[in-house]
Design a protein around this motif. Sequence first.
Motif, PDB file in Angstrom:
ATOM      1  N   ALA A  83       0.799  -1.283   0.009  1.00 38.32           N
ATOM      2  CA  ALA A  83       0.069  -0.066  -0.091  1.00 38.32           C
ATOM      3  C   ALA A  83       0.896   1.239   0.075  1.00 38.32           C
ATOM      4  O   ALA A  83       0.585   2.259  -0.893  1.00 38.32           O
ATOM      5  CB  ALA A  83      -0.878   0.028   1.137  1.00 38.32           C
ATOM      6  N   GLU A  84       1.807   1.045   0.782  1.00 34.03           N
ATOM      7  CA  GLU A  84       2.751   2.366   0.814  1.00 34.03           C
ATOM      8  C   GLU A  84       3.557   2.372  -0.510  1.00 34.03           C
ATOM      9  O   GLU A  84       3.572   3.749  -0.877  1.00 34.03           O
ATOM     10  CB  GLU A  84       3.804   2.094   1.900  1.00 34.03           C
ATOM     11  CG  GLU A  84       3.355   2.433   3.454  1.00 34.03           C
ATOM     12  CD  GLU A  84       2.805   3.688   3.778  1.00 34.03           C
ATOM     13  OE1 GLU A  84       3.373   4.711   3.301  1.00 34.03           O
ATOM     14  OE2 GLU A  84       1.521   3.816   3.978  1.00 34.03           O
ATOM     15  N   ILE A  85       4.189   1.417  -1.200  1.00 39.69           N
ATOM     16  CA  ILE A  85       4.537   1.303  -2.602  1.00 39.69           C
ATOM     17  C   ILE A  85       3.744   1.996  -3.437  1.00 39.69           C
ATOM     18  O   ILE A  85       3.889   2.643  -4.316  1.00 39.69           O
ATOM     19  CB  ILE A  85       5.286   0.191  -2.770  1.00 39.69           C
ATOM     20  CG1 ILE A  85       6.657   0.050  -1.700  1.00 39.69           C
ATOM     21  CG2 ILE A  85       5.860   0.130  -4.070  1.00 39.69           C
ATOM     22  CD1 ILE A  85       7.332  -1.580  -1.700  1.00 39.69           C
ATOM     23  N   GLY A  86       2.439   1.380  -3.418  1.00 43.82           N
ATOM     24  CA  GLY A  86       1.329   1.449  -4.555  1.00 43.82           C
ATOM     25  C   GLY A  86       1.440   0.312  -5.513  1.00 43.82           C
ATOM     26  O   GLY A  86       1.457   0.990  -6.825  1.00 43.82           O
ATOM     27  N   CYS A  87       2.037  -0.605  -5.150  1.00 37.78           N
ATOM     28  CA  CYS A  87       1.751  -1.782  -5.817  1.00 37.78           C
ATOM     29  C   CYS A  87       0.806  -2.993  -5.493  1.00 37.78           C
ATOM     30  O   CYS A  87       0.133  -3.055  -4.479  1.00 37.78           O
ATOM     31  CB  CYS A  87       3.334  -2.506  -6.275  1.00 37.78           C
ATOM     32  SG  CYS A  87       3.834  -3.098  -4.357  1.00 37.78           S
ATOM     33  N   ARG A  88       0.786  -4.210  -6.343  1.00 41.64           N
ATOM     34  CA  ARG A  88      -0.082  -5.216  -5.639  1.00 41.64           C
ATOM     35  C   ARG A  88       0.613  -5.885  -4.755  1.00 41.64           C
ATOM     36  O   ARG A  88       2.047  -5.880  -4.210  1.00 41.64           O
ATOM     37  CB  ARG A  88       0.032  -6.233  -6.930  1.00 41.64           C
ATOM     38  CG  ARG A  88      -1.023  -6.008  -7.944  1.00 41.64           C
ATOM     39  CD  ARG A  88      -0.904  -7.029  -9.038  1.00 41.64           C
ATOM     40  NE  ARG A  88      -0.014  -7.725  -9.441  1.00 41.64           N
ATOM     41  CZ  ARG A  88       0.450  -8.905  -9.364  1.00 41.64           C
ATOM     42  NH1 ARG A  88      -0.339  -9.897  -8.854  1.00 41.64           N
ATOM     43  NH2 ARG A  88       1.620  -9.380  -9.766  1.00 41.64           N
TER      44      ARG A  88
END
Length: 192
Positions: A83-88
């Motif tokens: 969520a912090e990275i913005g990936c799956r």
Amino acid sequence: MQDEEREILKIFEETGAILKGHFQLSSGLHSDTYIQCAKVLQYPQYCQLLSQKLVRKLNHPDDIDVVVSPAMGGIIIGFGVAAEIGCRAVFAERQEGIMTLRRGFQITPGEKALVVEDVITTGGSVKEVLELCRERGAEIKGVACLIDRSTEDTGLKTTFLLKMKVEAYPPPNCPLCAAGIQIDKPGSRGLY
């Protein structure tokens, strides 16, 4: 110990995540200390804070396509980091003793994967997930965990928030067994 490490240790202590007794770890080793990250991660604010701190320590987190975690311990923190990275975020789980992707999860060739675990002791689960990712053609970008409690070199370059020196014993050499102290099996490999 640095201020940030003291802050993280305080969170684990205040939430009752550091347990004392006689434990059989998921690795099969025995220890007088068990770190139950779920006790911390049940609080969304701590999960978010720890995820943010872990992502800040990563090299090039924006270059990660998927976070892959071993079930059960790594699922929540893996999701938080993704969520912090913005990936799956996906997780691997054992089926008939073999780490596998289920529930329709896919890793495609060329995807850049970060393996995230809650606590690393022997690195066994992480190594299984790394192999799973490699078999599917993923490019491994690293390994990250909340707590590294490994007592020997796991051969993994790992980003962690806290390094804890906690003794772990093979069952035949366990002084807690020799003392007749009852064992608790809180691990995630069907032991409890």
